[in-house]
Design a protein around this motif. Structure first.
Motif, PDB file in Angstrom:
ATOM      1  N   GLY A 284      70.936  28.461 -19.926  1.00 22.65           N
ATOM      2  CA  GLY A 284      69.894  28.213 -20.923  1.00 22.65           C
ATOM      3  C   GLY A 284      70.086  29.045 -22.184  1.00 22.65           C
ATOM      4  N   ILE A 285      70.266  30.356 -22.016  1.00 20.85           N
ATOM      5  CA  ILE A 285      70.405  31.237 -23.185  1.00 20.85           C
ATOM      6  C   ILE A 285      71.667  30.878 -23.969  1.00 20.85           C
ATOM      7  CG2 ILE A 285      70.801  33.621 -23.911  1.00 20.85           C
ATOM      8  CD1 ILE A 285      68.039  33.454 -22.987  1.00 20.85           C
ATOM      9  N   SER A 286      72.780  30.636 -23.247  1.00 18.21           N
ATOM     10  CA  SER A 286      74.018  30.282 -23.956  1.00 18.21           C
ATOM     11  C   SER A 286      73.810  28.992 -24.726  1.00 18.21           C
ATOM     12  CB  SER A 286      75.181  30.085 -22.980  1.00 18.21           C
ATOM     13  OG  SER A 286      75.186  31.088 -22.010  1.00 18.21           O
ATOM     14  N   GLY A 287      73.188  28.018 -24.062  1.00 19.24           N
ATOM     15  CA  GLY A 287      72.964  26.732 -24.715  1.00 19.24           C
ATOM     16  C   GLY A 287      72.106  26.884 -25.956  1.00 19.24           C
ATOM     17  N   ILE A 288      71.040  27.688 -25.844  1.00 17.06           N
ATOM     18  CA  ILE A 288      70.141  27.886 -26.979  1.00 17.06           C
ATOM     19  C   ILE A 288      70.898  28.545 -28.133  1.00 17.06           C
ATOM     20  CG2 ILE A 288      68.218  29.320 -27.769  1.00 17.06           C
ATOM     21  CD1 ILE A 288      66.844  28.690 -25.086  1.00 17.06           C
ATOM     22  N   ALA A 289      71.645  29.610 -27.800  1.00 17.99           N
ATOM     23  CA  ALA A 289      72.320  30.374 -28.856  1.00 17.99           C
ATOM     24  C   ALA A 289      73.390  29.536 -29.544  1.00 17.99           C
ATOM     25  CB  ALA A 289      72.931  31.640 -28.272  1.00 17.99           C
ATOM     26  N   LEU A 290      74.046  28.641 -28.781  1.00 23.60           N
ATOM     27  CA  LEU A 290      75.147  27.876 -29.370  1.00 23.60           C
ATOM     28  C   LEU A 290      74.682  26.576 -30.017  1.00 23.60           C
ATOM     29  CD1 LEU A 290      77.739  28.359 -26.495  1.00 23.60           C
ATOM     30  CD2 LEU A 290      77.826  29.403 -28.761  1.00 23.60           C
ATOM     31  N   SER A 291      73.622  25.971 -29.463  1.00 19.38           N
ATOM     32  CA  SER A 291      73.256  24.640 -29.958  1.00 19.38           C
ATOM     33  C   SER A 291      72.568  24.702 -31.321  1.00 19.38           C
ATOM     34  CB  SER A 291      72.371  23.906 -28.952  1.00 19.38           C
ATOM     35  OG  SER A 291      71.140  24.569 -28.810  1.00 19.38           O
ATOM     36  N   LEU A 292      71.898  25.824 -31.626  1.00 22.82           N
ATOM     37  CA  LEU A 292      71.222  25.894 -32.928  1.00 22.82           C
ATOM     38  C   LEU A 292      72.216  25.853 -34.089  1.00 22.82           C
ATOM     39  CD1 LEU A 292      68.580  26.040 -34.469  1.00 22.82           C
ATOM     40  CD2 LEU A 292      68.669  28.518 -34.297  1.00 22.82           C
ATOM     41  N   PRO A 293      73.231  26.772 -34.103  1.00 21.85           N
ATOM     42  CA  PRO A 293      74.191  26.681 -35.214  1.00 21.85           C
ATOM     43  C   PRO A 293      74.938  25.354 -35.248  1.00 21.85           C
ATOM     44  CG  PRO A 293      74.841  28.396 -33.642  1.00 21.85           C
ATOM     45  CD  PRO A 293      73.473  27.954 -33.262  1.00 21.85           C
ATOM     46  N   LEU A 294      75.308  24.846 -34.067  1.00 24.57           N
ATOM     47  CA  LEU A 294      76.025  23.570 -34.035  1.00 24.57           C
ATOM     48  C   LEU A 294      75.128  22.447 -34.564  1.00 24.57           C
ATOM     49  CD1 LEU A 294      78.635  22.198 -33.283  1.00 24.57           C
ATOM     50  CD2 LEU A 294      77.783  21.896 -30.967  1.00 24.57           C
ATOM     51  N   GLY A 295      73.852  22.505 -34.179  1.00 23.30           N
ATOM     52  CA  GLY A 295      72.902  21.497 -34.662  1.00 23.30           C
ATOM     53  C   GLY A 295      72.750  21.542 -36.174  1.00 23.30           C
ATOM     54  N   ILE A 296      72.712  22.756 -36.732  1.00 28.23           N
ATOM     55  CA  ILE A 296      72.585  22.896 -38.189  1.00 28.23           C
ATOM     56  C   ILE A 296      73.794  22.269 -38.880  1.00 28.23           C
ATOM     57  CG2 ILE A 296      72.594  24.556 -40.086  1.00 28.23           C
ATOM     58  CD1 ILE A 296      70.977  26.436 -38.275  1.00 28.23           C
ATOM     59  N   VAL A 297      74.988  22.601 -38.367  1.00 27.91           N
ATOM     60  CA  VAL A 297      76.207  22.056 -38.969  1.00 27.91           C
ATOM     61  C   VAL A 297      76.194  20.529 -38.898  1.00 27.91           C
ATOM     62  CG1 VAL A 297      78.717  21.912 -38.714  1.00 27.91           C
ATOM     63  CG2 VAL A 297      77.568  24.126 -38.538  1.00 27.91           C
ATOM     64  N   LEU A 298      75.794  19.992 -37.732  1.00 27.18           N
ATOM     65  CA  LEU A 298      75.774  18.532 -37.571  1.00 27.18           C
ATOM     66  C   LEU A 298      74.765  17.883 -38.513  1.00 27.18           C
ATOM     67  CD1 LEU A 298      75.992  18.125 -33.700  1.00 27.18           C
ATOM     68  CD2 LEU A 298      77.617  17.243 -35.370  1.00 27.18           C
ATOM     69  N   ALA A 299      73.586  18.538 -38.654  1.00 26.27           N
ATOM     70  CA  ALA A 299      72.554  17.965 -39.534  1.00 26.27           C
ATOM     71  C   ALA A 299      73.051  17.942 -40.974  1.00 26.27           C
ATOM     72  CB  ALA A 299      71.267  18.778 -39.423  1.00 26.27           C
TER      73      ALA A 299
END
Lengths: 484, 262
Positions: A284-299
């Motif tokens: 969960g923590i790894s996913g949260i920490a990694l998905s936010l920056p990746l999500g920003i880049v994708l957006a």
């Protein structure tokens, strides 16, 4: 009846009225009841109906909760105690199973002698998070870090941590507490280093592995500094490519060489020993920490003017969102091995983290895109008109506002993802809800216990998710800029 | 006629030099198939104060937004401060850092304080040290008469105050040219005066200004040239006295009678 209406009479105010206090709201329990519950016949009927439903539910479960047993070695013993205390045929909850299997729920099949390691990693997680989550709230930060320090050290002592590591944890925790009083931003260095540290504490092995991973970005930074005067584009590419080359080609070998020269290793723990909340929280923590920056880049990519960048982002987001998470997890556990060169040992938890991250990032990207779209065009124009380039405009003007707008959606995605970590049961990992409860029931002493483990795990998930939700509301309030 | 300008104007620094600040040649722009700007030719000398007037939809905002490339032109040339605007991002950013712009809806950054709004671009674009940027910002906030609001957020200020902050924010980049896109159109009458006062002060110091505005009092008081646009074209331009007292084109006469009439 007067024929001189107020408005028709000439009027001049000679003294301006001072502001007055608002009228005090009438209070009282009776008044509240009358206004909210019994304001009319329909409302009164609904209130009585509601009370009946609540009474019906509570009366059904009440004796089960009231007859809780906390101390027993097996389900049959539990039932015996209930029968002896409340008579034959009485029902009761047997929470003793949680008490007896607590360690298994928390640590899975992690070696008991090393329980202190995940505990320390969890404590230090709060040190890493404090400067990020509570950067502008010294009071809350002090409480969080203080509690973390006391609890972590106490648990580590209780779990028999070696003295050297106790000293290490004490120095980090107390040091963080001291530093956070004066220079919170210095703690961000720890936040950046924490992921590698955490991985090392959890999986163990040679410390050279994480250190060599860390060399990658350093090489990238050097490459950027050297190339930047020549060409900005080349510098960016070099800064991205060189670390990857290093990780793929040389980091492993360098770590082995370094280990053979100066050994610095702690006992390794394989991924199949992970389970319970340790597993859920790690993923969960790894996913949260990694998905936010990746999500920003994708957006940002999806809103880009560049056709290729935009298309790739759209394809990625739509593909990932269109596929169930379980399908992605099966890809991670089964298919990925076919594509990788034979002999590569790609850790199953790492594979799952990658898939969960990609999955959450696709949703995150859409949530953030909503925030970006909500920003008035004038903000982009003002940033442009001041001469800010694309990246500076995004970082300083657009993203701070867009992310603030998106906070509820982002946290919803986090909460959803954290709950989805229980799906790893389908690829043979021991999630707390299904796999762990099955494992508990597999033993002869707890065979047949059903509700208690699920309720307990559900309750813990609720606590964590509710905490996230409250934090998001706190953050929204703190970032509000309209009226103060 | 507007009564908002009451004080005498100091013209001692209002000097127009021979140096060319903006040179627009044969410029055309389309939105899709709609021809918004048609064959625009305009030369602005350093120190000029130009007011652009015209009915809504006449392309006046689009024209000044082309000057800092918020809008892209499709034909012709625009040279600002010796730099031609093309697709070259470097040139665009360079022009933008030399040209200040004030918008109708202020467009302040709501998540930053007034002071941070003013120091952001100097720090990140001009690489001015923070301390120095803050000193400059305070100087300009004093100039627009709201230094006491420096640590508030834009949402806490009135419209007129916000627009003055927006002007200070532009000035902090020490621009050579200022563009005003209907700076008073979203304001109450009481606030229009405070913003116009600030703009007049700026004109008195010799700033090169292009203002799209309906404030004809301002045009008469400080402009050295008034441009009238209609249907994407420059219909008439003249010095203010001639423009208002003796308009040549029928379209201009109609427009003036409508806004100055009663």
């Amino acid at each position: 009846m007067s024929d001189t209406h107020a408005q028709t009479v000439p009027f001049v105010r000679d003294t301006m009225l001072p502001p007055a206090e608002p009228p005090i709201k009438e209070a009282g329990a009776m008044r509240w009841l009358r206004e909210n519950l019994f304001s009319g016949p329909v409302n009164t009927i609904l209130t009585i109906l509601g009370i009946l439903i609540v009474w019906f539910l509570v009366s059904h479960f009440w004796d089960w909760f009231a007859h809780s047993v906390w101390n027993a070695a097996s389900l049959s013993e539990c039932r015996q105690i209930i029968a002896e205390t409340w008579g034959e045929g009485a029902r009761g909850a047997c929470w003793a199973v949680i008490r007896e299997r607590w360690n298994q729920y928390v640590y899975g099949f992690y070696p008991p002698a090393l329980y202190w390691r995940p505990t320390m990693a969890f404590g230090l997680l709060f040190v890493a998070l404090a400067p990020v989550l509570f950067s502008e709230a010294p009071g809350i930060r002090r409480i969080v870090l203080g509690l973390t320090t006391v609890l972590t050290l106490w648990l580590m002592v209780a779990l028999g941590a070696p003295a050297a590591w106790l000293v290490f944890a004490a120095i980090v925790l107390v040091g963080a507490l001291a530093i956070s009083e004066r220079h919170v931003s210095w703690l961000l260095v720890f936040s950046v280093l924490y992921p590698l540290m955490g991985v090392w504490f959890l999986w163990g092995g040679s410390a050279w592995g994480p250190i060599m991973v860390l060399v990658g970005p350093v090489l990238g930074w050097i490459a950027w500094r050297v190339m930047h005067p020549l060409s900005g584009m080349v510098a960016v590419i070099a800064a991205l490519v060189i670390p990857v080359l290093w990780w793929v080609g040389y980091a492993g070998e360098a770590a082995r060489d370094a280990e053979s020269i100066v050994s610095f290793a702690i006992p390794a723990v394989a991924s199949d020993r992970f389970g319970g909340f340790l597993l859920s929280i790690t993923i969960g923590i790894s996913g949260i920490a990694l998905s936010l920056p990746l999500g920003i880049v994708l957006a940002l990519a999806r809103r880009s003017d560049m056709f290729l960048v935009k298309s790739l982002a759209v394809i990625f987001i739509e593909f990932i969102r269109g596929v169930p998470l379980i399908a992605l997890l099966f890809v991670a556990s089964l298919l990925l091995n076919y594509f990788l060169p034979p002999g590569t040992n790609f850790d199953i938890i790492l594979r799952v983290i990658i898939m969960v991250t990609l999955f959450a990032a696709a949703y995150m990207a859409e949530v953030i895109r909503g925030g970006l779209a909500a920003l008035p065009k004038g903000q982009y124009e003002a940033a442009d008109a001041l001469g800010l380039d694309y990246w500076k405009a995004q970082r300083l003007i657009v993203l701070p506002q867009a992310l603030k707008i998106s906070i509820p959606g982002i946290v919803s995605t986090f909460i959803g993802m954290f709950k989805d970590t229980t799906l790893v049961t389908f690829v043979g990992l021991y999630d707390p809800l299904k796999s762990m409860s099955d494992a508990v029931r597999a033993s002869t002493s707890w065979k047949g216990i059903y509700w208690e483990p699920y309720i307990f795990v559900g309750f813990i998930f609720f606590l964590i998710c509710f905490a996230m939700s409250r934090y998001s509301m706190y953050l929204e309030r703190r970032l509000a800029r309209d009226h103060r | 006629m507007s009564e908002t300008i009451t004080r005498p104007i100091d013209r001692s620094h209002m000097l127009v030099s021979d140096e060319i600040a903006i040179d627009i040649r044969n410029m055309n722009k389309w939105y899709g198939t709609f021809h918004v700007l048609r064959d625009i030719d305009l030369t602005v000398h350093r120190g000029e104060r130009i007011v652009i007037a015209g009915p809504s939809g006449s392309g006046k905002s689009t024209l000044i937004r082309c000057i800092n490339r918020l809008e892209e032109h499709q034909a012709g040339h625009i040279v600002v401060d010796g730099i031609e605007l093309t697709n070259d991002i470097k040139n665009i950013d360079k022009v933008r850092s030399e040209v200040g712009m004030v918008f109708q809806h202020f467009n302040l950054f709501p998540h930053l304080t007034v002071l941070e709004n003013c120091t952001l671009a100097p720090i990140w674009v001009r690489k001015v040290p923070r301390r120095q940027a803050e000193e400059t910002a305070m100087r300009f906030l004093e100039k627009v008469k709201i230094p006491e609001q420096a640590h508030k957020y834009p949402g806490q200020l009135s419209g007129g105050q916000q627009q003055r902050v927006a002007i200070a924010r532009s000035l902090c980049m020490q621009p050579k040219i200022m563009l005003f896109d209907e700076p008073t159109s979203a304001l109450d009458p009481e606030m229009i005066k405070e913003v116009l006062d600030t703009m007049i002060e700026l004109a008195e110091e010799g700033m090169t200004m292009l203002c799209v505005t309906h404030e004809m009092g301002f045009a008469q008081a400080v402009a050295n040239r008034v441009i009238f646009m209609d249907q994407g074209q420059i219909v008439e331009q003249n010095e203010p006295r001639e423009f208002f007292n003796n308009p040549k084109s029928e379209r201009t006469k109609l427009f003036l009678s409508q806004i100055l009439g009663h």
